[in-house]
Design an enzyme around this catalytic site. Structure first.
Site: not given
Ligand code: SF4
Length: 237
Positions: A127, A145
């Site tokens: 991420k 996310d």
């Protein structure tokens, strides 16, 4: 529900991407940074913390500890005091110092621009690496996310739970040039319309193309006027 054909899924994804682009044309991350290192540090600090709080912490942090070398040399206790407002300050101090040390040792002090090098840094997962790729290095970076995970599943774009597998599924549905913006737009849509507890399907511009998988009921909260207001809301995620 009948299994959707690949062709139909690709066409539906394209319509969703186009609708999101109309709603959030300028969507980008809301963390404040000026350099690759500041982006990396801010993204590490944003774990389990709002970007707004991170943006309150980073001006002083970046003023007092301005680069990778300074971060590597800074005493942990001083760093902890500087970032305490972002939460999990001991863990994040370790991650910041670990990443800075590794960047100095392995990359001569320059934040690397390849996914495999970024994820090899302490405290950096896919991420965070994708934020760097998409917002600093001009490469496709599909950030998964909690919002992207939830919305991609509700929209039937993936049936996976694992973020890496969701990233892979979404990448296969989109041109690589769309990855960064698509994920930023999904995050915004998750914040303003498709919340975790009360998705406002009645006010959602994507409703016609969303099977609402796992959504118990259709909320009628929100009017058309509210929807337009949301769509024009802050375009930073
Ligand atoms: S229709 Fe409902 S579940 Fe689907 S994206 Fe919109 S708010 Fe979320």
């Amino acid at each position: 529900m009948a299994r959707e054909s690949r062709k139909s899924l690709l066409e539906r994804t394209a319509r969703i991407a186009a609708a999101l682009a109309r709603l959030y044309p300028e969507a980008r991350i809301s963390l404040d940074f000026r350099t690759p290192w500041e982006c990396l540090a801010a993204t590490i600090l944003s774990a389990q913390c709002t970007d707004q709080r991170v943006n309150q912490v980073t001006p002083r942090l970046f003023a007092e500890v301005p680069d990778v070398r300074a971060m590597d040399a800074a005493p942990a206790g001083r760093l902890e005091r500087l970032i305490v407002g972002a939460g999990f300050f001991r863990q994040k101090t370790r991650a910041l110092k670990g990443a800075a040390h590794a960047i100095l040792e392995r990359f001569g002090g320059e934040v690397p621009s390849r996914m495999e090098d970024l994820v090899a840094l302490p405290g950096v997962g896919r991420k965070t690496a994708n934020v760097l790729l998409g917002h600093v290095f001009g490469q496709p970076g599909l950030v998964v996310d909690t919002h992207v995970r939830r919305l991609a599943r509700r929209m039937g774009l993936t049936c996976e739970f694992d973020p890496d597998k969701i990233e892979r599924d979404l990448q296969a549905l989109l041109k690589s040039a769309e990855w960064t913006r698509f994920s930023m737009r999904l995050i915004l849509h998750g914040r303003v319309i498709c919340g975790a507890r009360r998705p406002r399907c009645g006010a959602c511009a994507l409703a016609v193309d969303c099977p609402r998988i796992g959504v118990a009921g259709v909320s009628r909260a929100g009017s058309g006027a509210k929807k337009r207001k949301d769509g024009a809301a802050n375009q930073r995620v």
